[in-house]
Write an enzyme that holds these catalytic residues in place. Structure first.
Site, mmCIF file in Angstrom:
data_model
loop_
_atom_site.group_PDB
_atom_site.id
_atom_site.type_symbol
_atom_site.label_atom_id
_atom_site.label_comp_id
_atom_site.label_asym_id
_atom_site.label_seq_id
_atom_site.Cartn_x
_atom_site.Cartn_y
_atom_site.Cartn_z
ATOM 1 N N TYR A 228 0.817 -1.215 0.000
ATOM 2 C CA TYR A 228 0.000 0.000 0.000
ATOM 3 C C TYR A 228 0.849 1.261 0.000
ATOM 4 C CZ TYR A 228 -4.029 -2.858 0.032
ATOM 5 O OH TYR A 228 -4.967 -3.758 -0.371
ATOM 6 N N HIS A 375 1.138 -12.200 -9.617
ATOM 7 C CA HIS A 375 0.295 -11.215 -8.932
ATOM 8 C C HIS A 375 1.077 -9.931 -8.653
ATOM 9 C CE1 HIS A 375 -2.514 -9.450 -6.086
ATOM 10 N NE2 HIS A 375 -1.563 -9.413 -5.184
ATOM 11 N N PHE A 376 2.317 -10.053 -8.174
ATOM 12 C CA PHE A 376 3.138 -8.871 -7.914
ATOM 13 C C PHE A 376 3.388 -8.082 -9.199
ATOM 14 C CE2 PHE A 376 5.270 -10.791 -3.932
ATOM 15 C CZ PHE A 376 4.283 -10.253 -3.137
ATOM 16 N N HIS A 377 3.520 -8.815 -10.318
ATOM 17 C CA HIS A 377 3.774 -8.111 -11.571
ATOM 18 C C HIS A 377 2.530 -7.389 -12.086
ATOM 19 C CE1 HIS A 377 7.590 -10.306 -11.607
ATOM 20 N NE2 HIS A 377 7.976 -9.455 -12.536
ATOM 21 N N ARG A 440 7.887 -20.634 -7.145
ATOM 22 C CA ARG A 440 8.480 -19.317 -7.324
ATOM 23 C C ARG A 440 9.924 -19.357 -6.823
ATOM 24 N NH1 ARG A 440 6.012 -15.485 -2.534
ATOM 25 N NH2 ARG A 440 7.159 -13.948 -3.736
ATOM 26 N N ARG A 441 10.663 -18.323 -7.153
ATOM 27 C CA ARG A 441 12.046 -18.147 -6.687
ATOM 28 C C ARG A 441 12.969 -19.289 -7.109
ATOM 29 N NH1 ARG A 441 9.411 -17.548 -1.411
ATOM 30 N NH2 ARG A 441 9.026 -15.361 -0.918
#
Length: 552
Positions: A228, A375-377, A440-441
């Protein structure tokens, strides 16, 4: 845009903002290159040179884009916004801002040095038991401390405006800037505590082990409001700047302020929803924080309602009819509008993905898969970054005294389309691959020979294609920024700040009750975290019984 009535921010204030932008866009270029290398490696078609490992590149990408680009751009934008709406910064505030900038820059250089030396390949989450060189943690701590110094400078400037304008609500853009920095200061207490009392002593060899669960919990106390901290400056542009670009009044000043206050309340005490599969945390407290997480949907829907109401007003003014006729007449040929608008549209699937991530049962399917990266992208790398690009198209030439020419506008439209196409390929393939369980990662080589890996190859190639297109978008953006800094024709560019309609009700003064808002935020944090943290400390496997013994 030539207009004798243009209000210019002070040149010295502009230099302070520009200094932050230099670092931010340098981070964009270097971090974007690291991201391109990641996607190429994951496709199985490229091997990194000797001496460079995948996780080193992954750490560079995450730290530079997730932390450096965002923090520097946001603080530069907030200083410029406060100078524009609350008056020229005093010499003391400006000097404090420069101190904050240099502390952040030194910290960034220190952190980057140890990542590039291969001594801090711990990703931007730096989870234990991964251990980095002490310089990495010290550098990140300096970045946080520098941002605090800048935050206190903004608080002092706002307090000065309030003293000169008693019994008035602060300018909306400045109010939002203060909310953003209050959120940042409160949330970074978690990551500062775990760095100072756990990671730095551990990496220096003063202690042999630390409480891993506690360190992760303190990180995610910070990690979710970090999202945020990225989003609120974008919302500032959506609420205040876009209406001015559309030459339409802000839909509701009060609604905008209330939504930011709710974001402050419900974005911090929710970090445990990132730890739904972590042992050692009582499930009842996970449930409490999931409920609090879903509360943030309320200000998100308020924002969506306000923005689409603004768009409809603009469309009706242009003669649009029908339920969605206004959509067609929006100024799609203005990159200052197009880039943030595409960011808003991408945020619709991004928000739906966030609901899935925060849901206990659905999270079981996607937890620690590359779905989360996708999602982050969508959130940071599309909704936020495209909005930041849109801000840069008018803010940088406003400061440098140049024009955002028709040619640069056309190039910016091409850049926005390029970015959108690249992100569609990358994020879509990440989501689909994540649903099939791809981790991921992880570098391609770590699961190349697994039975299901061949089902993922097409997705990884799509990610490489998307990453390549995105890097082209980064090059286009850097070309635009260099022109706006040094090469574009001299002229005046407006710093667009929207105003509320005279027909709406006056904004109530109670929105300035900062003691109440901060007190409610603290109470929610104490409610959500006091018992879980107490349980972790009391039941820690290393036998720690109090905060002073956390690193024993």
């Amino acid at each position: 845009m030539n207009n004798n009535s243009i209000i210019k921010i002070d040149k010295k204030d502009g230099k302070l903002a520009l200094a932050h932008f230099y670092v931010a866009f340098s981070a964009l270029l270097l971090g974007g290159l690291a991201g391109l290398l990641q996607t190429l490696v994951r496709s199985g078609k490229v091997t990194l040179p000797a001496g460079i490992n995948y996780y080193q590149v992954l750490t560079v990408h995450g730290v530079l884009l997730g932390l450096v680009l965002t923090t520097f751009f946001i603080i530069g934008f907030l200083f410029a916004s406060m100078s524009r709406t609350s008056g020229t910064l005093s010499n003391g505030v400006r000097k404090t801002g420069w101190i904050g900038f240099w502390v952040m820059t030194i910290g960034t250089a220190l952190t980057a040095t140890f990542i590039l030396l291969g001594k801090a390949s711990v990703l931007y989450t730096f989870y234990a038991p991964l251990k980095a060189h002490p310089g990495f943690y010290i550098g990140l701590t300096l970045v946080v401390v520098g941002s605090w110094i800048s935050g206190f400078a903004m608080f002092a400037h706002y307090a000065k405006w309030k003293k000169s304008n008693p019994k008035q609500v602060g300018p909306l853009l400045s109010f939002m800037a203060i909310i953003t920095m209050v959120l940042w200061l409160i949330s970074t207490l978690g990551v500062a505590a775990t760095a100072l009392f756990q990671y730095i002593p551990w990496s220096l060899g003063f202690v042999d082990r630390i409480d891993v669960l506690l360190s992760r919990t303190l990180f995610w106390y910070f990690g979710h409001p970090l999202v945020y901290f990225w989003l609120l400056p974008a919302y500032m542009a959506w609420y205040v700047i876009i209406p001015k670009i559309l030459d339409t009044p802000i839909f509701s000043d009060s609604l905008a302020r209330m939504s930011f206050i709710l974001f402050l309340f419900f974005s911090i005490p929710v970090g445990l929803h990132h730890q739904l599969l972590e042992p050692g945390v009582d499930s009842s407290w996970k449930y409490v924080q999931v409920v609090l997480t879903f509360m943030v949907i309320i200000p998100s829907l308020m924002t969506a309602f306000s923005m689409f109401a603004t768009f409809e007003r603009y469309g009706r003014k242009k003669g649009a009819t029908g339920l969605f006729g206004w959509f067609r007449v929006l100024p799609w040929n203005d990159a200052r509008f197009l880039a943030p608008m595409i960011g808003m549209l991408f945020f619709i699937p991004a928000g739906a993905g966030g609901i899935i991530n925060a849901s206990n049962q659905l999270n079981q399917v996607v937890h620690n898969t590359i779905w989360v990266t996708g999602h982050f992208h969508l959130t940071l790398a599309t909704s936020v970054v495209l909005t930041f690009f849109g801000i840069a198209y008018w803010l940088i030439p406003h400061i440098t005294g140049r024009k955002f020419t028709r040619e640069l506008n056309s190039l910016a439209i091409i850049q926005t389309i390029t970015w959108s196409i690249g992100m569609f390929f990358m994020s879509s393939s990440m989501h689909l691959e994540g649903l099939q369980g791809a981790p991921r990662r992880s570098a391609f080589s770590t699961y190349f020979n697994s039975p299901v890996s061949h089902d993922w190859i097409s997705y990884q190639i799509a990610q490489a294609v998307g990453g390549s297109i995105l890097f082209i978008g980064i090059i286009l953006e850097i070309i635009i920024i260099i022109n706006l800094l040094f090469l574009a024709p001299k002229g005046e560019t407006e710093f667009p700040v929207g105003e509320s309609s005279n027909e709406v009700e006056k904004t109530p003064l109670y929105f300035e009750n900062w003691k109440l808002w901060i007190a409610i935020t603290v109470l929610l944090i104490v409610f959500a975290y006091s018992v879980p943290l107490y349980d972790m400390i009391q039941n820690a496997p290393i036998g720690s019984k109090g905060f002073s013994n956390l690193i024993k």
